[in-house]
Design a protein around this motif. Structure first.
Motif, mmCIF file in Angstrom:
data_model
loop_
_atom_site.group_PDB
_atom_site.id
_atom_site.type_symbol
_atom_site.label_atom_id
_atom_site.label_comp_id
_atom_site.label_asym_id
_atom_site.label_seq_id
_atom_site.Cartn_x
_atom_site.Cartn_y
_atom_site.Cartn_z
ATOM 1 N N ARG A 54 0.822 -1.211 0.000
ATOM 2 C CA ARG A 54 0.000 0.000 0.000
ATOM 3 C C ARG A 54 0.855 1.260 0.000
ATOM 4 N NH1 ARG A 54 -4.506 -0.278 4.369
ATOM 5 N NH2 ARG A 54 -5.196 1.560 3.255
ATOM 6 N N ARG A 57 1.954 1.616 -3.586
ATOM 7 C CA ARG A 57 0.832 2.101 -4.409
ATOM 8 C C ARG A 57 0.509 3.559 -4.121
ATOM 9 N NH1 ARG A 57 -4.134 -1.254 -3.596
ATOM 10 N NH2 ARG A 57 -3.053 -2.155 -1.844
ATOM 11 N N PHE A 58 0.644 3.984 -2.841
ATOM 12 C CA PHE A 58 0.356 5.373 -2.490
ATOM 13 C C PHE A 58 1.348 6.319 -3.157
ATOM 14 C CE2 PHE A 58 1.181 9.055 0.265
ATOM 15 C CZ PHE A 58 -0.071 9.635 0.243
ATOM 16 N N GLN A 61 1.355 6.305 -7.578
ATOM 17 C CA GLN A 61 0.187 6.492 -8.422
ATOM 18 C C GLN A 61 0.552 7.488 -9.519
ATOM 19 O OE1 GLN A 61 -3.046 7.810 -5.962
ATOM 20 N NE2 GLN A 61 -2.935 6.019 -4.641
ATOM 21 N N LYS A 62 -0.079 7.343 -10.655
ATOM 22 C CA LYS A 62 0.290 8.170 -11.805
ATOM 23 C C LYS A 62 0.107 9.660 -11.529
ATOM 24 C CE LYS A 62 -0.081 8.334 -16.738
ATOM 25 N NZ LYS A 62 -0.292 7.553 -17.912
ATOM 26 N N HIS A 63 -0.974 10.036 -10.868
ATOM 27 C CA HIS A 63 -1.224 11.452 -10.616
ATOM 28 C C HIS A 63 -0.402 12.014 -9.451
ATOM 29 C CE1 HIS A 63 -4.029 9.447 -7.868
ATOM 30 N NE2 HIS A 63 -3.990 10.547 -7.148
ATOM 31 N N LYS A 64 0.342 11.161 -8.735
ATOM 32 C CA LYS A 64 1.176 11.626 -7.626
ATOM 33 C C LYS A 64 2.662 11.531 -7.930
ATOM 34 C CE LYS A 64 -2.034 10.603 -3.907
ATOM 35 N NZ LYS A 64 -2.223 9.917 -2.648
#
Length: 137
Positions: A54, A57-58, A61-64
């Protein structure tokens, strides 16, 4: 009450020590050793609290990706020895990464007895509503 596993308890401790070392490193005029220890403990504690998958993944992420680049780049810059520049990058990346949590935090603080009354003062309330949105009220 929220029940935590032993791993999450260790993670909370690591994260707390990480925040302490980061704060103490900034108080002592950006001491690079304390800031480096704080960064490592904070990221390790976060991974212990929410788990490795997690956490990955956090952060990725593509937008982060921009926020992750600034945050982890700041950690790297602190580790190579430029603490002031690295902390500026980290703080910017931190706010980009966690900006979705700020309205929740403001809503929670408004319900805390002493802090809530301070946050509900007219000038501060208008700034917090404007900046974080009037989500809860």
């Amino acid at each position: 009450m929220i029940s935590l596993t032993d791993t999450q308890k260790i993670g909370m401790g690591l994260t707390g020590f990480g925040v302490f070392f980061l704060f103490f490193g900034m108080i002592l005029f950006f001491d690079k050793a304390l800031l480096a220890i704080g960064n490592v403990l904070f990221v390790a504690g976060l991974a212990f609290v929410i788990g490795l998958e997690r956490t990955f993944r956090f952060f990725f992420q593509k937008h982060k990706m921009k926020a992750t680049g600034f945050f982890l780049g700041g950690v790297f810059v602190v580790l190579i020895g430029w603490p002031l520049i690295g902390m500026i990058f980290e703080i910017y990346g931190f706010f980009l990464l966690f900006r979705g949590f700020f309205p929740v935090v403001v809503g929670f603080i408004r319900r805390v007895p002493v802090l809530g009354s301070l946050l509900n003062l007219p000038g501060i309330r208008s700034v917090s509503n404007h900046r974080f949105g009037n989500i809860f009220f």
